[in-house]
Design a protein around this motif. Sequence first.
Motif, PDB file in Angstrom:
ATOM      1  N   ASP A 129       0.829  -1.207   0.000  1.00  0.00           N
ATOM      2  CA  ASP A 129       0.000   0.000   0.000  1.00  0.00           C
ATOM      3  C   ASP A 129       0.864   1.259   0.000  1.00  0.00           C
ATOM      4  OD1 ASP A 129      -2.282  -1.514  -0.042  1.00  0.00           O
ATOM      5  OD2 ASP A 129      -2.652  -1.365   2.119  1.00  0.00           O
ATOM      6  N   THR A 130       1.955   1.220   0.746  1.00  0.00           N
ATOM      7  CA  THR A 130       2.884   2.357   0.750  1.00  0.00           C
ATOM      8  C   THR A 130       3.473   2.563  -0.636  1.00  0.00           C
ATOM      9  OG1 THR A 130       3.449   2.002   3.072  1.00  0.00           O
ATOM     10  CG2 THR A 130       5.013   3.263   1.754  1.00  0.00           C
ATOM     11  N   LEU A 131       3.822   1.484  -1.305  1.00  0.00           N
ATOM     12  CA  LEU A 131       4.407   1.597  -2.636  1.00  0.00           C
ATOM     13  C   LEU A 131       3.385   2.058  -3.664  1.00  0.00           C
ATOM     14  CD1 LEU A 131       6.736  -1.540  -2.712  1.00  0.00           C
ATOM     15  CD2 LEU A 131       7.240   0.799  -1.984  1.00  0.00           C
ATOM     16  N   LEU A 132       2.133   1.638  -3.525  1.00  0.00           N
ATOM     17  CA  LEU A 132       1.092   2.127  -4.429  1.00  0.00           C
ATOM     18  C   LEU A 132       0.871   3.617  -4.232  1.00  0.00           C
ATOM     19  CD1 LEU A 132      -1.456  -0.821  -4.233  1.00  0.00           C
ATOM     20  CD2 LEU A 132      -0.163  -0.096  -6.263  1.00  0.00           C
ATOM     21  N   ASP A 133       0.909   4.081  -2.994  1.00  0.00           N
ATOM     22  CA  ASP A 133       0.803   5.524  -2.738  1.00  0.00           C
ATOM     23  C   ASP A 133       1.975   6.258  -3.377  1.00  0.00           C
ATOM     24  OD1 ASP A 133      -1.523   5.183  -1.293  1.00  0.00           O
ATOM     25  OD2 ASP A 133      -0.528   5.262   0.672  1.00  0.00           O
ATOM     26  N   LEU A 134       3.158   5.668  -3.314  1.00  0.00           N
ATOM     27  CA  LEU A 134       4.337   6.274  -3.924  1.00  0.00           C
ATOM     28  C   LEU A 134       4.155   6.410  -5.430  1.00  0.00           C
ATOM     29  CD1 LEU A 134       7.335   7.167  -3.322  1.00  0.00           C
ATOM     30  CD2 LEU A 134       7.985   4.839  -3.981  1.00  0.00           C
ATOM     31  N   VAL A 135       3.604   5.391  -6.056  1.00  0.00           N
ATOM     32  CA  VAL A 135       3.356   5.432  -7.499  1.00  0.00           C
ATOM     33  C   VAL A 135       2.388   6.562  -7.834  1.00  0.00           C
ATOM     34  CG1 VAL A 135       2.290   4.180  -9.411  1.00  0.00           C
ATOM     35  CG2 VAL A 135       3.896   3.011  -7.886  1.00  0.00           C
ATOM     36  N   GLN A 136       1.334   6.695  -7.056  1.00  0.00           N
ATOM     37  CA  GLN A 136       0.359   7.750  -7.309  1.00  0.00           C
ATOM     38  C   GLN A 136       0.981   9.132  -7.126  1.00  0.00           C
ATOM     39  OE1 GLN A 136      -2.682   7.469  -8.539  1.00  0.00           O
ATOM     40  NE2 GLN A 136      -2.569   5.237  -8.627  1.00  0.00           N
ATOM     41  N   GLU A 137       1.856   9.275  -6.150  1.00  0.00           N
ATOM     42  CA  GLU A 137       2.513  10.559  -5.934  1.00  0.00           C
ATOM     43  C   GLU A 137       3.472  10.875  -7.075  1.00  0.00           C
ATOM     44  OE1 GLU A 137       5.953  12.352  -3.050  1.00  0.00           O
ATOM     45  OE2 GLU A 137       4.318  11.260  -2.067  1.00  0.00           O
ATOM     46  N   GLY A 138       4.164   9.851  -7.565  1.00  0.00           N
ATOM     47  CA  GLY A 138       5.132  10.058  -8.628  1.00  0.00           C
ATOM     48  C   GLY A 138       4.501  10.539  -9.912  1.00  0.00           C
ATOM     49  N   ASP A 139       3.303  10.089 -10.200  1.00  0.00           N
ATOM     50  CA  ASP A 139       2.560  10.524 -11.382  1.00  0.00           C
ATOM     51  C   ASP A 139       1.091  10.264 -11.108  1.00  0.00           C
ATOM     52  OD1 ASP A 139       1.402   9.432 -14.349  1.00  0.00           O
ATOM     53  OD2 ASP A 139       2.504  11.323 -14.329  1.00  0.00           O
ATOM     54  N   PRO A 140       0.226  11.278 -11.159  1.00  0.00           N
ATOM     55  CA  PRO A 140      -1.190  11.085 -10.806  1.00  0.00           C
ATOM     56  C   PRO A 140      -1.880  10.012 -11.630  1.00  0.00           C
ATOM     57  CG  PRO A 140      -0.654  13.418 -10.967  1.00  0.00           C
ATOM     58  CD  PRO A 140       0.541  12.673 -11.469  1.00  0.00           C
TER      59      PRO A 140
ATOM     60  N   LEU B 152       2.825   2.839 -13.617  1.00  0.00           N
ATOM     61  CA  LEU B 152       3.999   2.036 -13.301  1.00  0.00           C
ATOM     62  C   LEU B 152       4.183   0.978 -14.380  1.00  0.00           C
ATOM     63  CD1 LEU B 152       6.307   1.356 -11.325  1.00  0.00           C
ATOM     64  CD2 LEU B 152       4.718  -0.205 -10.174  1.00  0.00           C
ATOM     65  N   GLY B 153       5.308   1.084 -15.103  1.00  0.00           N
ATOM     66  CA  GLY B 153       5.516   0.164 -16.210  1.00  0.00           C
ATOM     67  C   GLY B 153       6.317  -1.064 -15.856  1.00  0.00           C
ATOM     68  N   THR B 154       7.314  -0.911 -14.969  1.00  0.00           N
ATOM     69  CA  THR B 154       8.248  -1.993 -14.696  1.00  0.00           C
ATOM     70  C   THR B 154       8.676  -1.973 -13.238  1.00  0.00           C
ATOM     71  OG1 THR B 154       9.128  -1.791 -16.949  1.00  0.00           O
ATOM     72  CG2 THR B 154      10.446  -3.065 -15.382  1.00  0.00           C
ATOM     73  N   VAL B 155       8.828  -3.147 -12.653  1.00  0.00           N
ATOM     74  CA  VAL B 155       9.476  -3.300 -11.358  1.00  0.00           C
ATOM     75  C   VAL B 155      10.763  -4.079 -11.580  1.00  0.00           C
ATOM     76  CG1 VAL B 155       9.327  -4.163  -9.009  1.00  0.00           C
ATOM     77  CG2 VAL B 155       7.252  -3.353 -10.160  1.00  0.00           C
ATOM     78  N   VAL B 156      11.890  -3.451 -11.255  1.00  0.00           N
ATOM     79  CA  VAL B 156      13.182  -4.124 -11.333  1.00  0.00           C
ATOM     80  C   VAL B 156      13.566  -4.582  -9.930  1.00  0.00           C
ATOM     81  CG1 VAL B 156      15.637  -3.898 -11.834  1.00  0.00           C
ATOM     82  CG2 VAL B 156      13.957  -2.809 -13.327  1.00  0.00           C
ATOM     83  N   THR B 157      13.886  -5.851  -9.792  1.00  0.00           N
ATOM     84  CA  THR B 157      14.351  -6.411  -8.524  1.00  0.00           C
ATOM     85  C   THR B 157      15.859  -6.534  -8.591  1.00  0.00           C
ATOM     86  OG1 THR B 157      12.276  -7.636  -8.237  1.00  0.00           O
ATOM     87  CG2 THR B 157      14.183  -8.365  -6.946  1.00  0.00           C
ATOM     88  N   THR B 158      16.556  -5.880  -7.649  1.00  0.00           N
ATOM     89  CA  THR B 158      18.020  -5.880  -7.704  1.00  0.00           C
ATOM     90  C   THR B 158      18.623  -7.238  -7.377  1.00  0.00           C
ATOM     91  OG1 THR B 158      18.205  -5.112  -5.403  1.00  0.00           O
ATOM     92  CG2 THR B 158      18.192  -3.424  -7.150  1.00  0.00           C
ATOM     93  N   HIS B 159      17.915  -8.028  -6.534  1.00  0.00           N
ATOM     94  CA  HIS B 159      18.419  -9.366  -6.228  1.00  0.00           C
ATOM     95  C   HIS B 159      17.331 -10.166  -5.523  1.00  0.00           C
ATOM     96  CE1 HIS B 159      19.291  -7.116  -2.555  1.00  0.00           C
ATOM     97  NE2 HIS B 159      19.428  -8.257  -1.898  1.00  0.00           N
ATOM     98  N   ARG B 160      17.598 -11.433  -5.340  1.00  0.00           N
ATOM     99  CA  ARG B 160      16.584 -12.417  -4.966  1.00  0.00           C
ATOM    100  C   ARG B 160      16.171 -12.419  -3.495  1.00  0.00           C
ATOM    101  NH1 ARG B 160      20.014 -18.031  -5.551  1.00  0.00           N
ATOM    102  NH2 ARG B 160      20.597 -17.084  -7.536  1.00  0.00           N
ATOM    103  N   HIS B 161      16.868 -11.781  -2.602  1.00  0.00           N
ATOM    104  CA  HIS B 161      16.621 -11.942  -1.175  1.00  0.00           C
ATOM    105  C   HIS B 161      15.215 -11.496  -0.787  1.00  0.00           C
ATOM    106  CE1 HIS B 161      21.197 -12.028  -0.187  1.00  0.00           C
ATOM    107  NE2 HIS B 161      20.735 -13.203  -0.550  1.00  0.00           N
ATOM    108  N   ARG B 162      14.648 -12.206   0.191  1.00  0.00           N
ATOM    109  CA  ARG B 162      13.230 -12.051   0.514  1.00  0.00           C
ATOM    110  C   ARG B 162      12.856 -10.648   0.947  1.00  0.00           C
ATOM    111  NH1 ARG B 162      11.582 -16.836   4.476  1.00  0.00           N
ATOM    112  NH2 ARG B 162      13.712 -16.505   5.222  1.00  0.00           N
TER     113      ARG B 162
END
Length: 211
Positions: free
Chosen positions: A45-56, A60-70
């Motif tokens: 939910d925090t990340l979805l709010d961040l997306v909305q703040e970044g652009d109304p 969000l087109g892509t999520v890049v994961t830097t590495h596999r850790h949980r």
Amino acid sequence: MVEHTATSTADVRAVHVGPMDNVAYLVTCRASGAQLLVDAADEPDTLLDLVQEGDPRGRLGTVVTTHRHRDHVGALEALVEATGAGTAAGADDADHLPVPVDRRLAHGDVVRVGELALEVVHLRGHTPGSVALVLRDPDGPDHVFTGDSLFPGGVGNTRGDAGDFARLLDDVTDRLFAVLADDTVVHPGHGAPTTLGEQRPQLPQWRERGW
């Protein structure tokens, strides 16, 4: 609290999430509004709010994961389901993520976000497929998102494996410090940002101590 950094072509917003104080970064192309998230670590939910703040429009087109850790993928499944975003990760870590990976990244690849082009740097050692992303700024310092491969004060944990430590320090030295300017801003997966110039004098000490 959202931390905001502006470049000439992009807006970068950072938020700390989860019990391990992970940092997730939202990169928004100023020209197009296209967005990329680095590490959907926790608190969807925090990340979805961040997306909305970044652009109304919440594009969000892509999520890049830097590495596999949980601790870096805790919100990945929920965020992808909510936004329909594509996924990308280092090729050697991709099979260990909780969602299918649309794009397997290799050293030298480019990830595009609207008119932005982020360069993929493979940094072996913390995990086999760890990647960093370099965001170039023609009018200011470059920015690099390093996941858990480079922090203020050292490289990422290699769990006492001397070979992995040597590989990681060599990659960080050759692929970041040797090619990027000292004013390059380092955005790590935990903690505060730094610059390559602030960390460069410590490289011999890191190698000598072995971690």
